[in-house]
Design a protein around this motif. Sequence first.
Motif, mmCIF file in Angstrom:
data_model
loop_
_atom_site.group_PDB
_atom_site.id
_atom_site.type_symbol
_atom_site.label_atom_id
_atom_site.label_comp_id
_atom_site.label_asym_id
_atom_site.label_seq_id
_atom_site.Cartn_x
_atom_site.Cartn_y
_atom_site.Cartn_z
ATOM 1 N N ASP A 217 -6.534 -16.538 105.070
ATOM 2 C CA ASP A 217 -7.029 -15.162 104.910
ATOM 3 C C ASP A 217 -6.661 -14.622 103.534
ATOM 4 O OD1 ASP A 217 -8.072 -15.164 107.450
ATOM 5 O OD2 ASP A 217 -6.335 -14.200 108.373
ATOM 6 N N THR A 218 -5.484 -15.024 103.036
ATOM 7 C CA THR A 218 -5.048 -14.559 101.715
ATOM 8 C C THR A 218 -6.021 -15.023 100.640
ATOM 9 O OG1 THR A 218 -2.732 -14.576 102.414
ATOM 10 C CG2 THR A 218 -3.160 -14.607 100.044
ATOM 11 N N TYR A 219 -6.435 -16.272 100.696
ATOM 12 C CA TYR A 219 -7.380 -16.775 99.695
ATOM 13 C C TYR A 219 -8.688 -15.990 99.760
ATOM 14 C CZ TYR A 219 -10.257 -19.879 96.894
ATOM 15 O OH TYR A 219 -11.090 -20.367 95.920
ATOM 16 N N ARG A 220 -9.167 -15.733 100.964
ATOM 17 C CA ARG A 220 -10.417 -14.986 101.098
ATOM 18 C C ARG A 220 -10.273 -13.566 100.543
ATOM 19 N NH1 ARG A 220 -10.899 -18.530 105.599
ATOM 20 N NH2 ARG A 220 -9.513 -17.301 106.912
ATOM 21 N N ALA A 221 -9.090 -12.966 100.751
ATOM 22 C CA ALA A 221 -8.849 -11.632 100.184
ATOM 23 C C ALA A 221 -8.840 -11.695 98.657
ATOM 24 C CB ALA A 221 -7.520 -11.076 100.698
ATOM 25 N N PHE A 222 -8.262 -12.774 98.092
ATOM 26 C CA PHE A 222 -8.259 -12.945 96.644
ATOM 27 C C PHE A 222 -9.686 -13.045 96.103
ATOM 28 C CE2 PHE A 222 -3.815 -15.094 96.193
ATOM 29 C CZ PHE A 222 -3.234 -13.918 96.642
ATOM 30 N N VAL A 223 -10.552 -13.743 96.834
ATOM 31 C CA VAL A 223 -11.943 -13.873 96.411
ATOM 32 C C VAL A 223 -12.625 -12.504 96.410
ATOM 33 C CG1 VAL A 223 -14.198 -14.824 97.034
ATOM 34 C CG2 VAL A 223 -12.160 -16.283 97.112
ATOM 35 N N THR A 224 -12.303 -11.670 97.416
ATOM 36 C CA THR A 224 -12.856 -10.315 97.453
ATOM 37 C C THR A 224 -12.386 -9.511 96.245
ATOM 38 O OG1 THR A 224 -12.974 -10.312 99.873
ATOM 39 C CG2 THR A 224 -12.962 -8.164 98.788
ATOM 40 N N LEU A 225 -11.095 -9.608 95.940
ATOM 41 C CA LEU A 225 -10.563 -8.927 94.756
ATOM 42 C C LEU A 225 -11.271 -9.416 93.495
ATOM 43 C CD1 LEU A 225 -6.720 -8.956 95.489
ATOM 44 C CD2 LEU A 225 -8.151 -6.927 95.288
ATOM 45 N N ARG A 226 -11.463 -10.709 93.404
ATOM 46 C CA ARG A 226 -12.098 -11.290 92.217
ATOM 47 C C ARG A 226 -13.557 -10.848 92.076
ATOM 48 N NH1 ARG A 226 -13.443 -17.487 92.653
ATOM 49 N NH2 ARG A 226 -15.068 -16.543 93.957
ATOM 50 N N ASP A 227 -14.302 -10.940 93.150
ATOM 51 C CA ASP A 227 -15.753 -10.754 93.063
ATOM 52 C C ASP A 227 -16.195 -9.303 93.149
ATOM 53 O OD1 ASP A 227 -15.885 -13.483 92.874
ATOM 54 O OD2 ASP A 227 -16.514 -13.804 94.951
ATOM 55 N N LYS A 228 -15.439 -8.479 93.880
ATOM 56 C CA LYS A 228 -15.924 -7.126 94.164
ATOM 57 C C LYS A 228 -15.079 -6.008 93.549
ATOM 58 C CE LYS A 228 -18.026 -8.521 98.566
ATOM 59 N NZ LYS A 228 -19.404 -8.526 97.992
ATOM 60 N N LEU A 229 -13.796 -6.267 93.271
ATOM 61 C CA LEU A 229 -12.906 -5.159 92.917
ATOM 62 C C LEU A 229 -12.328 -5.246 91.510
ATOM 63 C CD1 LEU A 229 -10.974 -4.849 96.320
ATOM 64 C CD2 LEU A 229 -13.028 -3.633 95.577
ATOM 65 N N THR A 230 -12.406 -6.399 90.871
ATOM 66 C CA THR A 230 -11.831 -6.546 89.529
ATOM 67 C C THR A 230 -12.836 -7.218 88.603
ATOM 68 O OG1 THR A 230 -10.812 -8.672 90.133
ATOM 69 C CG2 THR A 230 -9.458 -6.687 90.365
ATOM 70 N N LYS A 231 -12.624 -7.028 87.289
ATOM 71 C CA LYS A 231 -13.545 -7.593 86.294
ATOM 72 C C LYS A 231 -13.128 -8.992 85.852
ATOM 73 C CE LYS A 231 -14.480 -2.993 84.341
ATOM 74 N NZ LYS A 231 -14.300 -2.131 83.126
ATOM 75 N N TYR A 232 -11.845 -9.163 85.554
ATOM 76 C CA TYR A 232 -11.353 -10.424 85.011
ATOM 77 C C TYR A 232 -10.085 -10.849 85.752
ATOM 78 C CZ TYR A 232 -14.407 -8.811 81.254
ATOM 79 O OH TYR A 232 -15.472 -8.334 80.547
ATOM 80 N N ARG A 233 -9.707 -12.119 85.591
ATOM 81 C CA ARG A 233 -8.518 -12.614 86.296
ATOM 82 C C ARG A 233 -7.765 -13.608 85.427
ATOM 83 N NH1 ARG A 233 -14.020 -13.088 87.667
ATOM 84 N NH2 ARG A 233 -14.588 -15.261 87.511
ATOM 85 N N VAL A 234 -6.454 -13.552 85.564
ATOM 86 C CA VAL A 234 -5.557 -14.493 84.884
ATOM 87 C C VAL A 234 -4.589 -15.039 85.926
ATOM 88 C CG1 VAL A 234 -3.677 -14.737 83.218
ATOM 89 C CG2 VAL A 234 -5.715 -13.415 82.609
#
Length: 554
Positions: A217-234
């Motif tokens: 579930d954590t990975y899926r939440a990270f994908v939501t953060l990546r795709d819908k809530l944030t612009k870039y990721r490091v």
Amino acid sequence: MSVRSPNIYKDAFAGDLPEKRCDLLDKLIEDSKDPNYEDKRFTKTIVNIADEDVEYIIKTKSTNGVSMPIGTLRPYQTAGVKYMVLSRNALLTDAVGLGKTVQVASLVNFLTSVKESKGKGKFTFIYLTKLGLVEQTRRELIKFTGKYLHTTSGKKDEVASFLQELNSDDFNGLVCSYSVTNSFDFMVGLNSWVSKHGKIDYLFIDESSLLGNRRTDTYRAFVTLRDKLTKYRVLLNATPIQKSLDTAYAQMDFTHPKALPTKGQFDNLYVKKNYMTGKVTGHKDPAGFRKATRYLMSGTTRNELGITIKNSTCQIVSYPLTDTQKKLLRTTSFPQYVFDDPTWVDSSLDFNENNVPKLKVLLRLIASLDEEQVLIYCKYKKAQDEIKEALDDFDITSEIINGDDTSAERHQKKTDFEEGQYQVLITNLKEGLNLGFVNHLVYYSFSADSSMMNQVEGRIIRTQNILYKNLYLLVANTNEYKVLEKASSVANMRKSHGNSDVSLLNTFLKQSSELIDAYEDEFKVGYLKVGLKINTGDGKIKTDMFKDIFWQVE
């Protein structure tokens, strides 16, 4: 099998990076091969707030009246920040102790300045890390950014309080644990904020090897953060390749979705497997792998920077097993418990340090260090307690930090240790303790996992603290030593694949053989130093049994 046709530019996976950025990254990579390379635009992009002012900011949620002295990045750190600016989505893999967190702070400050100068509002970010590292990471980022940063545990009442703060005008960034993203209220509230204010600028994920498991579930939440809530990721990870290329692939595929070929194609290119069993046996073309992923992943090691641990030693400390331990080893499936503490398996035995040769050697080793401070890595809590009890009996002050401590308790114990209130710190934490002032590290719990050893080593060996370090590896001169020899050959294999920081095992073996001959005479006159005598005449390493004469003071 599905097939991808990734975007290739100059023999490397480029993802959605425009060619101009790839050219700039290539120039940076070439320029930064010079250890003196520095981009002065980033040198003064951090502040360095006093610890008491960090406490004030946390308590008052305000930076009013706080002094903001300018800090200075090291030259290689400016290259790391520039890499993140150019790539936007990156996997930063600098070795433990080289300052990934301070580079993140520099990036935050630089992009804050850029965004505000263009009149585009505030720069915002989310930083996710392990629960036990949240408070320390938050303090470090406040110290180097000069901003109040929010946090929340994920509990319903705390999430509600955070979301109320989030809707105020002072939101700069959030530092929290991975598990917070599993909170429904948190994700809904964050989504609501984004719908009003626009996407959060950056998502930072520390110790990002957890992305190797995509079924959580954590990975899926990270994908939501990546795709819908944030612009870039490091992503930040000092050991992205050591465990497996699967983990490295998963992390790069997260930062640059579909920039890489499919996993099957990737394995055909870079992974060696036994055709009969399907088991991974090594890496193909490691130099080609690093070259092909240079736009997606960047990092450096101390060796590459020429940062060597000067005037320091690695010593193997040998000890025998008792007859009781040997018997227990034949009856238990948990041999490490026997090595660390024979009373763990046989509760009928009364605790006595004389029944634990390993502990007996440890006590004598600490007594030889003339009251200098020592960090002991000990995996098992039972053994931690017994070490502390034995140290108390010898009037040696000590404290334990482990997963039972709250963030506040851990911070207080660390502060007390820094202030010299006790001599020995015992812990099972492999990250989150920055103790560069300590010169002695004892691996009490044996491990031949080179990446784990490097993680522990990084607690005392920081970029600015590399002199006069002394590392001691406690090894039973039977089973464990054979494991160590075997692991050193694996470390050599990994080193040949471009990871020059996994040679710590070999350093122990090499320096022990060099040092023991020089110290042998001193043993007989009472110099309290323990080591391993090595005979390499026939090409094999042999050990002498522990001899009490080494401890007799004449």
